[in-house]
Design a protein around this motif. Structure first.
Motif, PDB file in Angstrom:
ATOM      1  N   ARG A 143       0.850  -1.191   0.000  1.00 32.20           N
ATOM      2  CA  ARG A 143       0.000   0.000   0.000  1.00 32.20           C
ATOM      3  C   ARG A 143       0.884   1.238   0.000  1.00 32.20           C
ATOM      4  O   ARG A 143       2.063   1.184   0.374  1.00 32.20           O
ATOM      5  CB  ARG A 143      -0.921   0.021   1.230  1.00 32.20           C
ATOM      6  CG  ARG A 143      -0.199   0.096   2.561  1.00 32.20           C
ATOM      7  CD  ARG A 143      -1.161   0.218   3.739  1.00 32.20           C
ATOM      8  NE  ARG A 143      -0.465   0.243   5.015  1.00 32.20           N
ATOM      9  CZ  ARG A 143       0.090   1.311   5.543  1.00 32.20           C
ATOM     10  NH1 ARG A 143       0.057   2.470   4.892  1.00 32.20           N
ATOM     11  NH2 ARG A 143       0.700   1.247   6.718  1.00 32.20           N
ATOM     12  N   ALA A 144       0.325   2.361  -0.417  1.00 34.37           N
ATOM     13  CA  ALA A 144       1.091   3.616  -0.440  1.00 34.37           C
ATOM     14  C   ALA A 144       1.428   4.058   0.973  1.00 34.37           C
ATOM     15  O   ALA A 144       0.609   3.948   1.892  1.00 34.37           O
ATOM     16  CB  ALA A 144       0.282   4.702  -1.156  1.00 34.37           C
ATOM     17  N   SER A 145       2.648   4.559   1.166  1.00 32.38           N
ATOM     18  CA  SER A 145       3.105   5.006   2.486  1.00 32.38           C
ATOM     19  C   SER A 145       3.553   6.463   2.380  1.00 32.38           C
ATOM     20  O   SER A 145       4.582   6.760   1.760  1.00 32.38           O
ATOM     21  CB  SER A 145       4.255   4.120   2.979  1.00 32.38           C
ATOM     22  OG  SER A 145       4.755   4.587   4.210  1.00 32.38           O
ATOM     23  N   TYR A 146       2.778   7.362   2.996  1.00 32.65           N
ATOM     24  CA  TYR A 146       3.100   8.782   2.951  1.00 32.65           C
ATOM     25  C   TYR A 146       2.223   9.508   3.961  1.00 32.65           C
ATOM     26  O   TYR A 146       1.216   8.970   4.442  1.00 32.65           O
ATOM     27  CB  TYR A 146       2.852   9.357   1.553  1.00 32.65           C
ATOM     28  CG  TYR A 146       1.410   9.266   1.095  1.00 32.65           C
ATOM     29  CD1 TYR A 146       0.532  10.342   1.233  1.00 32.65           C
ATOM     30  CD2 TYR A 146       0.906   8.082   0.546  1.00 32.65           C
ATOM     31  CE1 TYR A 146      -0.795  10.253   0.834  1.00 32.65           C
ATOM     32  CE2 TYR A 146      -0.424   7.992   0.139  1.00 32.65           C
ATOM     33  CZ  TYR A 146      -1.265   9.071   0.287  1.00 32.65           C
ATOM     34  OH  TYR A 146      -2.573   8.977  -0.093  1.00 32.65           O
ATOM     35  N   TRP A 147       2.627  10.745   4.279  1.00 30.57           N
ATOM     36  CA  TRP A 147       1.769  11.631   5.067  1.00 30.57           C
ATOM     37  C   TRP A 147       1.138  12.638   4.115  1.00 30.57           C
ATOM     38  O   TRP A 147       1.782  13.142   3.186  1.00 30.57           O
ATOM     39  CB  TRP A 147       2.574  12.382   6.122  1.00 30.57           C
ATOM     40  CG  TRP A 147       1.837  13.591   6.667  1.00 30.57           C
ATOM     41  CD1 TRP A 147       0.884  13.617   7.629  1.00 30.57           C
ATOM     42  CD2 TRP A 147       1.980  14.944   6.208  1.00 30.57           C
ATOM     43  NE1 TRP A 147       0.413  14.891   7.818  1.00 30.57           N
ATOM     44  CE2 TRP A 147       1.067  15.729   6.958  1.00 30.57           C
ATOM     45  CE3 TRP A 147       2.761  15.567   5.240  1.00 30.57           C
ATOM     46  CZ2 TRP A 147       0.947  17.107   6.771  1.00 30.57           C
ATOM     47  CZ3 TRP A 147       2.638  16.934   5.043  1.00 30.57           C
ATOM     48  CH2 TRP A 147       1.730  17.691   5.817  1.00 30.57           C
TER      49      TRP A 147
END
Length: 363
Positions: A143-147
C-alpha cells in the motif's frame, strides 16, 4: 632543566591565554594539557575546554551545570567559596567538556529521528499518518506510504511535522525531505512544498505518559505547537517539485538540546484533480547527525532552555590503538618541549633515539 622557564611564565597570563585559545581542535587542547602540570593547571583554571566548546557550539551555553555520573553516584558542580571545592569543580568541568568536545568532533553520522510526534493536519488518519514518513519506501505492505495534509484553497498555507530525535543531545548537520509522488493518480502529481525550514527545541513541560501513547494522542488531529519551546531556526530552503530525497545542509552543525525537531513546510505547489485543493504529501524525512547518548544526556530545568548536562564516562569506549597513539603524541609533545627549552638555555640540538630513553646533545 635547571634554570629553564615555562613560556607561560615568560609571556604572562593574558598573552598565554590568547595563544592557547588559537587552538581549534579540542584534541589539541587536551594534548596540550598533558605537556606538563603547569600547562594542565593553566588549561583547567581558565576553563579552556569549556570555552572552546562554547565557541564551536554556542548552544552549549544552555548548560547551567554539569553532572558526572560514576557507578550511579552523581557528582554535581556547585558554586562555593571553598578553594578545594572550586578546584574539584573546575577539574570536573574540564573532564566533561573535553569529552563532550571530542564526541562532537569524532562521532559517526546516522539518521537521528526515532519517532513521529504530531502533524499540523492529516487528511486521512491513520492511513496517511506522519508515522509513514519514518519509512524510506513509498510502499509498505503493498500500500502507499506517505503523510498527507488536509486540502487548502490558499497555496501559501503551510504545514508542520514534529519528530522526536534519537537522543536529548544530537549534533545535527543536515536534513532530508522526500516529497510524495501519487503514482495512483492521473499524471502522477508530486505534492511538494515550495520551501522548507527546520526548528529544534524541547517540550515545554516534560511528558508524563509513555511515548507511544503520546504519539497516538498528538498525531490524531491534536496538534499543539505551543507545547514546545523552539531554540533554533534554520534558514528557509527552497524545495523542487521532484520525486527525490532532497538534502538540506545546515550552515553550521547544530547541537540539538531537548530532542525535538519541527519541519515547517512552506507553501504548496500541487492541486488534487478531484477537489481542486492544494495538498502537501511527504514520503520520508531524515535527520543526519550524531546522537550523543548514552555518554551524554540532559535534564531540562526551565522553559528558558537551561538544563543540566549529564556525563556517563563509562559509556565512551576507547580503542587500545587510539590510546597508544595518544600516549605517543603526548610523549612527542614533552620531547619537543624539552628541545625548545634547551635551545633557549643555549644547549645544542638533541639526537632523539626512539629505542633509547636517554638523549644525546651535540656540541
Amino acid at each position: 632543566m635547571k634554570g629553564s622557564r615555562d613560556f607561560i611564565e615568560w609571556l604572562g597570563q593574558d598573552m598565554s591565554l590568547k595563544i592557547f585559545m588559537c587552538l581549534e581542535d579540542p584534541s589539541d587542547l587536551v594534548r596540550t594539557s598533558a605537556v606538563s602540570s603547569s600547562w594542565r593547571q593553566f588549561v583547567i583554571a581558565n576553563a579552556l575546554c569549556k570555552k572552546l566548546c562554547l565557541r564551536k557550539f554556542p548552544e552549549a551555553s544552555s548548560f547551567a551545570r554539569v553532572v558526572e555520573i560514576k557507578n550511579t553516584a552523581e557528582s554535581v558542580s556547585t558554586s562555593t567559596r571553598d578553594d578545594s571545592a572550586k578546584s574539584a569543580c573546575l577539574e570536573r568541568e574540564h573532564r566533561v567538556y573535553a569529552s563532550l568536545s571530542r564526541v562532537l568532533t569524532t562521532s559517526t553520522v546516522e539518521n537521528c529521528i526515532s519517532g513521529a510526534i504530531c502533524a499540523s493536519s492529516t487528511d486521512n488518519y491513520p492511513e496517511e499518518s506522519i508515522k509513514n514518513t519514518l519509512e524510506p519506501s513509498d510502499r509498505v505492505d503493498h500500500r502507499a506510504s506517505y503523510w498527507s495534509s488536509k486540502g487548502e484553497r490558499n497555496p501559501s498555507a503551510g504545514e508542520t511535522l514534529i519528530y522526536k530525535l534519537a537522543s536529548n543531545l544530537c549534533l545535527i548537520t543536515e536534513l532530508h525531505v522526500h516529497p510524495f509522488q501519487a503514482y495512483f493518480q492521473f499524471g502522477f502529481p508530486i505534492y511538494s512544498a515550495k520551501a522548507v525550514r527546520f526548528q529544534i527545541g524541547h517540550p515545554r513541560v516534560p511528558p508524563k505518559i509513555e511515548s507511544d501513547e503520546r504519539d497516538e494522542l498528538l498525531d490524531f488531529q491534536n496538534f499543539a505547537d505551543e507545547k514546545f519551546v523552539w531554540t533554533y531556526k534554520s534558514p528557509e530552503f527552497p524545495m523542487v517539485q521532484d520525486n527525490c530525497l532532497q538534502k538540506f545542509k545546515l550552515p553550521e552543525p547544530v547541537l540539538s538540546i531537548g530532542g525535538v525537531l519541527k519541519v515547517e513546510l512552506l507553501g504548496r505547489t500541487q492541486t488534487q484533480e478531484m477537489d481542486g485543493l492544494y495538498y502537501i504529501c511527504i514520503n520520508h524525512v531524515q535527520v543526519v547527525g550524531s546522537p550523543l547518548s548514552p555518554a551524554f544526556d540532559v535534564e531540562m530545568i526551565d522553559e528558558r532552555g537551561k538544563c543540566t548536562l549529564k556525563y556517563h564516562p563509562g559509556s565512551i569506549c576507547k580503542s587500545s590503538t587510539s590510546e597508544v597513539e595518544s600516549h605517543r603524541f603526548i610523549e612527542s609533545i614533552r620531547t619537543w618541549e624539552q628541545i625548545i627549552l634547551n635551545t633557549f638555555r643555549g644547549a645544542g640540538p638533541m639526537i632523539i633515539d626512539d629505542n633509547d630513553s636517554d638523549y644525546e646533545y651535540l656540541d
